[in-house]
Design a protein around this motif. Structure first.
Motif, PDB file in Angstrom:
ATOM      1  N   SER A  34      85.401  47.012  42.397  1.00 37.69           N
ATOM      2  CA  SER A  34      84.389  45.986  42.631  1.00 37.69           C
ATOM      3  C   SER A  34      84.980  44.579  42.747  1.00 37.69           C
ATOM      4  O   SER A  34      84.465  43.632  42.172  1.00 37.69           O
ATOM      5  CB  SER A  34      83.336  46.023  41.529  1.00 37.69           C
ATOM      6  OG  SER A  34      83.950  45.831  40.274  1.00 37.69           O
ATOM      7  N   PHE A  35      86.073  44.448  43.483  1.00 41.48           N
ATOM      8  CA  PHE A  35      86.699  43.152  43.708  1.00 41.48           C
ATOM      9  C   PHE A  35      86.589  42.773  45.172  1.00 41.48           C
ATOM     10  O   PHE A  35      86.376  43.637  46.037  1.00 41.48           O
ATOM     11  CB  PHE A  35      88.176  43.184  43.288  1.00 41.48           C
ATOM     12  CG  PHE A  35      88.373  43.026  41.815  1.00 41.48           C
ATOM     13  CD1 PHE A  35      88.789  41.826  41.275  1.00 41.48           C
ATOM     14  CD2 PHE A  35      88.125  44.081  40.957  1.00 41.48           C
ATOM     15  CE1 PHE A  35      88.961  41.677  39.914  1.00 41.48           C
ATOM     16  CE2 PHE A  35      88.296  43.952  39.596  1.00 41.48           C
ATOM     17  CZ  PHE A  35      88.721  42.741  39.073  1.00 41.48           C
ATOM     18  N   ARG A  36      86.725  41.481  45.446  1.00 44.57           N
ATOM     19  CA  ARG A  36      86.692  40.968  46.818  1.00 44.57           C
ATOM     20  C   ARG A  36      87.964  40.165  47.051  1.00 44.57           C
ATOM     21  O   ARG A  36      88.410  39.428  46.180  1.00 44.57           O
ATOM     22  CB  ARG A  36      85.490  40.054  47.046  1.00 44.57           C
ATOM     23  CG  ARG A  36      84.146  40.643  46.743  1.00 44.57           C
ATOM     24  CD  ARG A  36      83.515  41.474  47.793  1.00 44.57           C
ATOM     25  NE  ARG A  36      83.434  40.839  49.089  1.00 44.57           N
ATOM     26  CZ  ARG A  36      83.263  41.520  50.206  1.00 44.57           C
ATOM     27  NH1 ARG A  36      83.166  42.830  50.171  1.00 44.57           N
ATOM     28  NH2 ARG A  36      83.181  40.922  51.355  1.00 44.57           N
ATOM     29  N   GLY A  37      88.505  40.314  48.254  1.00 43.35           N
ATOM     30  CA  GLY A  37      89.675  39.542  48.651  1.00 43.35           C
ATOM     31  C   GLY A  37      89.350  38.704  49.867  1.00 43.35           C
ATOM     32  O   GLY A  37      88.188  38.587  50.261  1.00 43.35           O
ATOM     33  N   PHE A  45      94.406  47.408  40.611  1.00 40.12           N
ATOM     34  CA  PHE A  45      95.305  48.501  40.255  1.00 40.12           C
ATOM     35  C   PHE A  45      96.074  48.167  38.988  1.00 40.12           C
ATOM     36  O   PHE A  45      96.468  47.019  38.763  1.00 40.12           O
ATOM     37  CB  PHE A  45      96.320  48.755  41.371  1.00 40.12           C
ATOM     38  CG  PHE A  45      95.772  49.498  42.549  1.00 40.12           C
ATOM     39  CD1 PHE A  45      95.869  50.875  42.635  1.00 40.12           C
ATOM     40  CD2 PHE A  45      95.163  48.815  43.588  1.00 40.12           C
ATOM     41  CE1 PHE A  45      95.369  51.569  43.725  1.00 40.12           C
ATOM     42  CE2 PHE A  45      94.670  49.492  44.694  1.00 40.12           C
ATOM     43  CZ  PHE A  45      94.771  50.867  44.760  1.00 40.12           C
ATOM     44  N   HIS A  46      96.334  49.197  38.196  1.00 38.43           N
ATOM     45  CA  HIS A  46      97.155  49.066  36.996  1.00 38.43           C
ATOM     46  C   HIS A  46      98.620  48.854  37.380  1.00 38.43           C
ATOM     47  O   HIS A  46      99.328  48.050  36.768  1.00 38.43           O
ATOM     48  CB  HIS A  46      96.996  50.307  36.115  1.00 38.43           C
ATOM     49  CG  HIS A  46      97.799  50.265  34.876  1.00 38.43           C
ATOM     50  ND1 HIS A  46      97.594  49.328  33.887  1.00 38.43           N
ATOM     51  CD2 HIS A  46      98.837  51.023  34.455  1.00 38.43           C
ATOM     52  CE1 HIS A  46      98.464  49.528  32.919  1.00 38.43           C
ATOM     53  NE2 HIS A  46      99.230  50.538  33.235  1.00 38.43           N
ATOM     54  N   LEU A 101      94.877  44.923  45.584  1.00 35.37           N
ATOM     55  CA  LEU A 101      95.246  45.321  46.945  1.00 35.37           C
ATOM     56  C   LEU A 101      93.974  45.291  47.783  1.00 35.37           C
ATOM     57  O   LEU A 101      92.939  45.821  47.368  1.00 35.37           O
ATOM     58  CB  LEU A 101      95.865  46.723  46.968  1.00 35.37           C
ATOM     59  CG  LEU A 101      97.214  46.886  46.265  1.00 35.37           C
ATOM     60  CD1 LEU A 101      97.672  48.329  46.345  1.00 35.37           C
ATOM     61  CD2 LEU A 101      98.262  45.959  46.868  1.00 35.37           C
ATOM     62  N   GLU A 102      94.048  44.670  48.943  1.00 37.18           N
ATOM     63  CA  GLU A 102      92.878  44.544  49.813  1.00 37.18           C
ATOM     64  C   GLU A 102      92.729  45.786  50.674  1.00 37.18           C
ATOM     65  O   GLU A 102      93.672  46.212  51.338  1.00 37.18           O
ATOM     66  CB  GLU A 102      92.999  43.298  50.672  1.00 37.18           C
ATOM     67  CG  GLU A 102      93.040  42.028  49.817  1.00 37.18           C
ATOM     68  CD  GLU A 102      92.661  40.802  50.589  1.00 37.18           C
ATOM     69  OE1 GLU A 102      91.658  40.856  51.333  1.00 37.18           O
ATOM     70  OE2 GLU A 102      93.368  39.796  50.448  1.00 37.18           O
TER      71      GLU A 102
END
Length: 110
Positions: A34-37, A45-46, A101-102
């Motif tokens: 649930s991220f945006r780039g 990512f871990h 990472l996108e």
């Protein structure tokens, strides 16, 4: 400085650089979708492999101020996301040492 060798991942689903298909991360290492780039949807990512990190810079993001480094594919030098060095908000500290990472810059490698 010696030669750098790529790490090859083994997983059911491997994310790679869209440009050259170099392995970057396993699906199992996704912490959040649930991220945006800059290019839209992105994943937290871990761990990530086969990348070079740029110089640290402070950025104001939607979740507050962070010190981040752009990361690029080690093989083709294409920017694929960023890593968090420091989060100033205590509630965002879980991101420190993690990677974005996108999705638009990734492909699935078989």
């Amino acid at each position: 400085m010696g030669l750098s060798y790529n790490t090859y991942l083994t997983s059911d689903k491997i994310y790679g650089c869209k440009n050259c298909k170099t392995h970057l991360a396993n699906q199992e290492d996704i912490m959040s979708r649930s991220f945006r780039g800059q290019h839209g949807k992105a994943f937290l990512f871990h761990s990530v492999v086969n990348y070079d990190a740029g110089t640290p810079s402070e950025r104001a993001m939607t979740t507050g101020r962070h010190i981040v480094r752009d990361i690029s594919c080690r093989q083709c030098k294409e920017t694929v996301g960023w890593t968090y060095d420091r989060a100033f908000e205590p509630s965002e500290r879980y991101k420190e040492g993690k990677f974005i990472l996108e999705a638009e810059l990734l492909c699935t490698v078989s």
